[in-house]
Design a protein around this motif. Structure first.
Motif, short mmCIF file in Angstrom:
data_model
loop_
_atom_site.label_atom_id
_atom_site.label_comp_id
_atom_site.label_asym_id
_atom_site.label_seq_id
_atom_site.Cartn_x
_atom_site.Cartn_y
_atom_site.Cartn_z
N TYR A 95 -75.17 -58.50 5.12
CA TYR A 95 -74.12 -59.06 5.95
C TYR A 95 -74.11 -58.33 7.13
CZ TYR A 95 -72.37 -61.04 1.66
OH TYR A 95 -72.05 -61.78 0.66
N PHE A 96 -73.80 -58.76 8.44
CA PHE A 96 -74.14 -57.91 9.69
C PHE A 96 -72.33 -57.17 9.88
CE2 PHE A 96 -73.39 -57.47 14.20
CZ PHE A 96 -74.57 -57.30 14.61
N TYR A 97 -71.45 -57.61 9.43
CA TYR A 97 -70.11 -57.03 9.58
C TYR A 97 -69.60 -56.71 8.07
CZ TYR A 97 -69.65 -58.77 14.19
OH TYR A 97 -70.01 -58.98 15.63
N ASP A 107 -67.92 -71.84 23.31
CA ASP A 107 -68.16 -71.15 24.47
C ASP A 107 -69.38 -69.74 24.28
OD1 ASP A 107 -66.13 -72.53 25.76
OD2 ASP A 107 -64.51 -71.02 25.71
N ARG A 108 -69.19 -69.22 23.25
CA ARG A 108 -70.17 -68.29 22.92
C ARG A 108 -71.55 -68.70 22.71
NH1 ARG A 108 -72.73 -65.74 18.45
NH2 ARG A 108 -72.18 -63.57 18.27
N LEU A 109 -71.54 -69.75 22.08
CA LEU A 109 -72.78 -70.76 21.81
C LEU A 109 -73.53 -71.05 23.24
CD1 LEU A 109 -74.79 -71.91 20.06
CD2 LEU A 109 -73.44 -73.78 19.77
N ALA A 139 -72.69 -70.20 26.15
CA ALA A 139 -73.50 -69.00 27.03
C ALA A 139 -74.75 -68.40 26.51
CB ALA A 139 -72.44 -67.74 26.78
N THR A 140 -74.84 -68.61 25.05
CA THR A 140 -76.20 -67.98 24.78
C THR A 140 -77.18 -69.07 25.08
OG1 THR A 140 -75.29 -67.26 22.82
CG2 THR A 140 -77.56 -67.23 22.55
N MET A 141 -76.97 -70.19 24.91
CA MET A 141 -77.87 -71.35 25.34
C MET A 141 -77.98 -71.46 26.75
SD MET A 141 -77.00 -74.19 22.59
CE MET A 141 -78.75 -75.10 22.48
N LEU A 194 -77.86 -66.77 12.13
CA LEU A 194 -76.53 -66.28 11.58
C LEU A 194 -75.91 -65.75 12.69
CD1 LEU A 194 -77.61 -63.98 8.36
CD2 LEU A 194 -76.74 -66.31 8.25
N ASN A 195 -76.55 -65.38 13.93
CA ASN A 195 -75.88 -64.85 15.12
C ASN A 195 -75.71 -66.09 16.16
OD1 ASN A 195 -74.68 -63.10 16.64
ND2 ASN A 195 -76.58 -62.46 17.71
N LEU A 196 -76.58 -67.26 16.00
CA LEU A 196 -76.33 -68.28 16.95
C LEU A 196 -75.13 -69.08 16.48
CD1 LEU A 196 -77.75 -69.58 19.42
CD2 LEU A 196 -79.38 -70.84 17.86
C1 LIG Z 1 -75.59 -61.84 18.81
O1 LIG Z 1 -75.45 -62.88 19.99
C2 LIG Z 1 -74.59 -62.17 20.90
C3 LIG Z 1 -74.07 -63.35 21.69
O2 LIG Z 1 -75.08 -64.24 22.23
C4 LIG Z 1 -75.35 -61.25 21.53
O3 LIG Z 1 -74.72 -60.71 22.57
C5 LIG Z 1 -75.77 -59.85 20.63
O4 LIG Z 1 -76.56 -58.99 21.25
C6 LIG Z 1 -76.45 -60.55 19.30
N1 LIG Z 1 -76.60 -59.81 18.48
C7 LIG Z 1 -77.75 -59.42 17.91
C8 LIG Z 1 -77.85 -58.29 16.71
O5 LIG Z 1 -78.57 -60.12 17.68
#
Ligand SMILES: *[C@@H]1O[C@H](CO)[C@@H](O)[C@H](O)[C@H]1NC(C)=O
Ligand SMILES: *[C@@H]1O[C@H](CO)[C@@H](O)[C@H](O)[C@H]1NC(C)=O
Length: 412
Positions: free
Chosen positions: A243-245, A268-270, A272-274, A300-302
């Motif tokens: 788990y990450f958290y 919105d978060r997704l 922004a990443t894209m 998992l983070n995307l």
């Molecule tokens: C996870 O994604 C967020 C938002 O895109 C980014 O700011 C963060 O650094 C990422 N964390 C990891 C551990 O990859």
């Protein structure tokens, strides 16, 4: 001589193919008749209710005949939403969440599904059979129609996602945003019907034991989410388990009133990443360099539980000043916690009956707080030797913390 031998060989091969094919047809028919006998509700609500974009059922009392004219799943879902608003008993009691179940799989041919999906879906449908509840099974075509109808401006980003697992992660958020209701992965099985998921005790005030802040909300519930991880923040258990958290929310099931702001934050978060990926590479996300950059982000983070937990955490902090780790149930026996209009259920709700290692406060499936079981944790996410190695290394040696938990879909 040679040509006769040739002929004989061909005849043998042809015969073998015919035998194999006949056997296959038999096997399929056998299989299909087993399905009908064992799973009457799959036949009643899926085979017999197939339409454009999936299969669905809206109680006839909700539509008073107007359902018959509906031809595709998107119109059917918005009809169900409109009908659910007319009477309070079409929502989960004490909430604004419509009694509409959503599931998704690439097709509605349950005779070809894994056995465990058939069993679990039959259980979801037994709740539909006994009550006042609509049911939607979205196939890939239905998802495409949904995106085109409700979110046309993000269609290209949606289809640029690396694979179906991520599209499924995003779809469950979007369908919750536009229609609302209860989402369950195909490998989840309810223990009790969603109409009983909120008990009066779930809504009682509770206290952050570290700061003393008391949370006391009288708002109707507009979101139900459950913990998938509940670990002491200063232990290494959570990352050793992948788990990450320390306190992480699950996405295999949740329930929403349409339009909840957490859902938009996730999108919105997704986006922004894209956006960042397309700025660093090529604006066209479907091209090689951008695709490679997307593949390199941990799923998992995307779109997965980390992304989802982040969105909920951000909103609850801003709106209600929530200290995230206050959601732990380790010190209070696993209380449900209402924060504003978001009901956070303890780990037992969606993960009952966990084993001794990594139990995290999970009580047996017979416990009153258990709502649903998740059968094959993560097995449908692709696994690989490297991922398995990382898991092994974290579990037994307490190393490899940053080793990926999910196999990347490397483009080679
Ligand atoms: C996870 O994604 C967020 C938002 O895109 C980014 O700011 C963060 O650094 C990422 N964390 C990891 C551990 O990859
Ligand atoms: C549901 O209600 C909305 C808004 O009132 C309306 O625009 C839409 O056509 C309705 N959908 C169906 C299928 O009846």
């Amino acid at each position: 001589m040679a040509s006769r031998r040739h002929f004989r060989r061909r005849a043998v091969i042809t015969l073998a193919i015919v035998v194999l094919f006949t056997w296959y047809l038999h096997w399929r028919t056998d299989n299909a008749s087993i399905v009908v006998a064992q799973y009457p509700l799959l036949s009643k609500y899926i085979s017999a209710q197939r339409g454009d974009g999936g299969a669905w059922h809206i109680p006839s009392s909700w539509t008073q005949g107007s359902g018959a004219a509906i031809e595709n799943i998107v119109d059917a879902a918005s009809l169900a939403l409109n009908a659910s608003r007319l009477l309070p008993e079409r929502q989960i009691p004490q909430s604004a969440i419509p009694l509409i179940i959503h599931q998704t799989w690439k097709n509605t041919h349950h005779d070809r599904w894994p056995e465990s999906f058939r069993r679990s879906t039959e259980t979801w449908l037994s709740g539909v059979e006994s009550g006042n509840m609509a049911y939607f099974l979205w196939d890939d075509k239905g998802i495409a129609q949904f995106i085109r109808h409700f979110e046309p401006e993000i269609e290209s980003q949606f289809y640029a996602l690396p694979n179906n697992v991520e599209r499924s992660d995003v779809f469950r958020i979007l369908v919750s945003k536009w229609i609302g209701g209860i989402y369950g992965d195909m490998d989840t099985e309810p223990i009790r019907p969603p109409s009983t998921w909120i008990a009066p005790t779930d809504l009682e005030p509770w206290q952050d034991l570290e700061t003393g802040t008391v949370y006391k909300s009288t708002e109707p519930v507009r979101a139900i989410v459950g913990l998938e991880a509940d670990c002491l923040p200063d232990s290494d258990l959570y990352w050793r388990m992948g788990y990450f958290y320390p306190i992480q929310l699950t996405q295999w099931s949740f329930a929403w009133a349409p339009g909840h702001p957490i859902l938009q934050l996730f999108i919105d978060r997704l986006l922004a990443t894209m956006q960042a990926v397309s700025e660093d590479n090529d604006p066209r996300l479907e091209l090689y360099s951008a695709q490679q950059a997307l593949y390199a982000i941990d799923p998992l983070n995307l779109t997965g539980p980390v992304a989802f937990t982040d969105s909920a955490r951000g909103w609850l902090k801003t709106e209600w000043g929530l200290r995230w780790n206050a959601l732990s149930g380790l010190a209070d026996g696993g209380l449900s916690k209402l924060v504003g209009d978001v009901l956070v259920l303890p780990i037992t709700a969606f993960s009952p009956g966990r084993g001794q290692y990594g139990n995290m406060g999970s009580k047996p499936v017979t416990d009153a707080s258990a709502r649903l079981v998740h059968h094959a944790e993560g097995s449908w996410r692709k696994s690989s030797v490297l991922v398995e190695y990382g898991k092994f290394c974290r579990t037994f040696f307490g190393r490899c913390r940053d080793w990926s938990k999910v196999s990347h879909n490397w483009i080679i």
